[in-house]
Design a protein around this motif. Structure first.
Motif, PDB file in Angstrom:
ATOM      1  N   UNK A  92       0.832  -1.210   0.000  1.00  0.00           N
ATOM      2  CA  UNK A  92       0.000   0.000   0.000  1.00  0.00           C
ATOM      3  C   UNK A  92       0.865   1.258   0.000  1.00  0.00           C
ATOM      4  N   UNK A  93       1.917   1.249   0.801  1.00  0.00           N
ATOM      5  CA  UNK A  93       2.802   2.414   0.852  1.00  0.00           C
ATOM      6  C   UNK A  93       3.424   2.719  -0.499  1.00  0.00           C
ATOM      7  N   UNK A  94       3.864   1.674  -1.193  1.00  0.00           N
ATOM      8  CA  UNK A  94       4.445   1.863  -2.532  1.00  0.00           C
ATOM      9  C   UNK A  94       3.393   2.364  -3.507  1.00  0.00           C
ATOM     10  N   UNK A  95       2.169   1.863  -3.361  1.00  0.00           N
ATOM     11  CA  UNK A  95       1.087   2.306  -4.251  1.00  0.00           C
ATOM     12  C   UNK A  95       0.811   3.794  -4.078  1.00  0.00           C
ATOM     13  N   UNK A  96       0.854   4.261  -2.835  1.00  0.00           N
ATOM     14  CA  UNK A  96       0.634   5.689  -2.578  1.00  0.00           C
ATOM     15  C   UNK A  96       1.786   6.520  -3.141  1.00  0.00           C
ATOM     16  N   UNK A  97       3.003   6.005  -3.025  1.00  0.00           N
ATOM     17  CA  UNK A  97       4.157   6.720  -3.570  1.00  0.00           C
ATOM     18  C   UNK A  97       4.102   6.801  -5.093  1.00  0.00           C
ATOM     19  N   UNK A  98       3.438   5.826  -5.703  1.00  0.00           N
ATOM     20  CA  UNK A  98       3.356   5.792  -7.173  1.00  0.00           C
ATOM     21  C   UNK A  98       2.558   6.961  -7.735  1.00  0.00           C
ATOM     22  N   UNK A  99       1.831   7.666  -6.872  1.00  0.00           N
ATOM     23  CA  UNK A  99       1.113   8.865  -7.321  1.00  0.00           C
ATOM     24  C   UNK A  99       2.105   9.920  -7.794  1.00  0.00           C
ATOM     25  N   UNK A 100       3.295   9.921  -7.177  1.00  0.00           N
ATOM     26  CA  UNK A 100       4.344  10.869  -7.572  1.00  0.00           C
ATOM     27  C   UNK A 100       4.885  10.457  -8.944  1.00  0.00           C
ATOM     28  N   UNK A 101       4.997  11.402  -9.874  1.00  0.00           N
ATOM     29  CA  UNK A 101       5.487  11.066 -11.215  1.00  0.00           C
ATOM     30  C   UNK A 101       6.839  10.345 -11.178  1.00  0.00           C
ATOM     31  N   UNK A 102       6.951   9.295 -11.984  1.00  0.00           N
ATOM     32  CA  UNK A 102       8.171   8.522 -12.213  1.00  0.00           C
ATOM     33  C   UNK A 102       8.551   7.593 -11.054  1.00  0.00           C
ATOM     34  N   UNK A 103       7.862   7.682  -9.905  1.00  0.00           N
ATOM     35  CA  UNK A 103       8.162   6.747  -8.822  1.00  0.00           C
ATOM     36  C   UNK A 103       7.777   5.325  -9.229  1.00  0.00           C
ATOM     37  N   UNK A 104       6.732   5.200 -10.038  1.00  0.00           N
ATOM     38  CA  UNK A 104       6.290   3.878 -10.494  1.00  0.00           C
ATOM     39  C   UNK A 104       7.356   3.169 -11.327  1.00  0.00           C
ATOM     40  N   UNK A 105       8.322   3.929 -11.859  1.00  0.00           N
ATOM     41  CA  UNK A 105       9.423   3.313 -12.616  1.00  0.00           C
ATOM     42  C   UNK A 105      10.211   2.375 -11.706  1.00  0.00           C
ATOM     43  N   UNK A 106      10.268   2.672 -10.412  1.00  0.00           N
ATOM     44  CA  UNK A 106      10.906   1.775  -9.458  1.00  0.00           C
ATOM     45  C   UNK A 106       9.911   0.783  -8.867  1.00  0.00           C
ATOM     46  N   UNK A 107       8.743   1.255  -8.477  1.00  0.00           N
ATOM     47  CA  UNK A 107       7.802   0.392  -7.764  1.00  0.00           C
ATOM     48  C   UNK A 107       7.241  -0.719  -8.649  1.00  0.00           C
ATOM     49  N   UNK A 108       7.037  -0.435  -9.938  1.00  0.00           N
ATOM     50  CA  UNK A 108       6.418  -1.431 -10.820  1.00  0.00           C
ATOM     51  C   UNK A 108       7.260  -2.699 -10.962  1.00  0.00           C
ATOM     52  N   UNK A 109       8.551  -2.604 -11.332  1.00  0.00           N
ATOM     53  CA  UNK A 109       9.331  -3.847 -11.426  1.00  0.00           C
ATOM     54  C   UNK A 109       9.475  -4.557 -10.086  1.00  0.00           C
ATOM     55  N   UNK A 110       9.518  -3.785  -8.995  1.00  0.00           N
ATOM     56  CA  UNK A 110       9.652  -4.382  -7.659  1.00  0.00           C
ATOM     57  C   UNK A 110       8.412  -5.189  -7.291  1.00  0.00           C
ATOM     58  N   UNK A 111       7.246  -4.575  -7.447  1.00  0.00           N
ATOM     59  CA  UNK A 111       6.007  -5.276  -7.083  1.00  0.00           C
ATOM     60  C   UNK A 111       5.732  -6.436  -8.033  1.00  0.00           C
ATOM     61  N   UNK A 112       5.939  -6.223  -9.335  1.00  0.00           N
ATOM     62  CA  UNK A 112       5.668  -7.287 -10.304  1.00  0.00           C
ATOM     63  C   UNK A 112       6.626  -8.457 -10.121  1.00  0.00           C
ATOM     64  N   UNK A 113       7.865  -8.188  -9.749  1.00  0.00           N
ATOM     65  CA  UNK A 113       8.826  -9.265  -9.477  1.00  0.00           C
ATOM     66  C   UNK A 113       8.379 -10.085  -8.272  1.00  0.00           C
TER      67      UNK A 113
END
Length: 241
Positions: A197-218
Motif C-alpha cells: 500500500x505504501x508503494x502504491x501511494x508513492x506511485x502517485x508521484x510522477x516517475x516513482x512507479x518506474x521503481x515500484x512497478x518492477x519491484x512489485x511485479x517481481x
C-alpha cells in the motif's frame, strides 16, 4: 503461510540487480507508452476535465445546469472513436503481458530485453480473451455482492502467468488452473497486496512507479513461482501416497 514475505521481496530486489536488461529502463519505456495511450484515449473520448471545469464556472452553465449534458451530447465521440479506444485498451493488456514476460525471465535468471514488452502480441487473441472472460466472471460475481467479486478477482490472479508460461493452454483451462492454485491462498495474496500500500501511494508521484512497478511485479511473479512449487510438491506427495 507457506512463504516468507520479507524473503520474497528480498529475492525480488536481488533478481532486479542481476537482470540482463535494466528493469528500471524497461519500466520507464512501459510507463511512457502507457501514458501516451491514456492521453490518446482521453483525447478520443474527449475527456477534458480542465475544459469542462472552466465551462461549468461560466454564468451560462451556472444558470442552466442541463447545458452540461447538451454540451457533452454535442461533442460526444463517434463510433470509430469507441473502436479505436477499445483497440488501445487491448494494447495496454498486451503490453502488460509483455512486461510480465520480462519479469518472469528476470526472476528465473534468463536473458531478458526491452523487446519482451512485445511478446504479448504473439498470443494476442488468448490474452485479450483471458482479460475479457476474467472481467466478465468478476463482474458477475460482483452482482451478488462486493466480497464475492473481490474473491473472484483473487481466484483468477494467476491465469495470465499460466497462459504466458503455457501458450498451448486454453483460456478457460488457465482460469481453472488459477482457481486450483489459489485454493487456500487468497488471504496470503491479499496480505501481500496490503504490504504494498505504501508503494502504491508513492506511485502517485510522477516517475516513482518506474521503481515500484518492477519491484512489485517481481514479487508477484515470485509468489506465482511459490504457488507452482507448492502445487507440484503436493502432487508428488499424492502420487507417493
Amino acid at each position: 503461510m507457506f512463504y516468507n514475505r520479507v524473503e520474497l521481496k528480498a529475492r525480488a530486489r536481488e533478481s532486479m540487480r542481476h537482470s540482463a536488461m535494466s528493469p528500471y529502463v524497461t519500466a520507464l519505456i512501459y510507463c511512457a507508452v502507457m501514458y501516451i495511450i491514456s492521453l490518446l484515449s482521453a483525447r478520443l473520448m474527449r475527456v477534458d476535465g480542465l475544459t469542462l471545469t472552466q465551462l461549468m464556472r461560466t454564468s451560462y452553465f451556472l444558470e442552466d445546469p442541463d447545458a452540461v449534458v447538451r454540451w457533452y451530447i454535442s461533442v460526444r465521440p463517434g463510433v470509430l472513436a469507441y473502436i479505436i479506444d477499445l483497440l488501445l485498451n487491448f494494447m495496454t493488456w498486451l503490453l502488460y503481458a509483455g512486461f510480465v514476460v520480462f519479469v518472469l525471465r528476470m526472476i528465473r535468471q534468463q536473458r531478458n530485453s526491452l523487446w519482451n514488452l512485445m511478446d504479448g502480441f504473439q498470443n494476442f487473441l488468448k490474452i485479450i480473451g483471458l482479460n475479457i472472460l476474467t472481467g466478465i466472471f468478476v463482474a458477475l460475481w460482483s452482482l451478488l455482492f462486493v466480497i464475492p467479486g473481490i474473491i473472484a478477482a483473487y481466484r483468477y490472479r494467476q491465469a495470465l502467468y499460466l497462459l504466458l508460461d503455457h501458450p498451448e493452454m486454453g483460456v478457460l483451462e488457465c482460469i481453472r488452473e488459477s482457481k486450483r492454485l489459489m485454493r487456500g491462498h487468497k488471504a496470503e495474496l491479499f496480505i501481500l497486496d496490503l504490504s504494498f500500500i505504501g508503494w502504491a501511494l508513492l506511485s502517485i508521484i510522477p516517475f516513482v512507479s518506474v521503481y515500484t512497478l518492477p519491484y512489485t511485479e517481481s514479487t508477484y511473479a515470485l509468489y506465482y513461482s511459490c504457488l507452482l512449487y507448492t502445487s507440484d510438491a503436493a502432487d508428488d506427495l499424492t502420487r507417493v501416497d
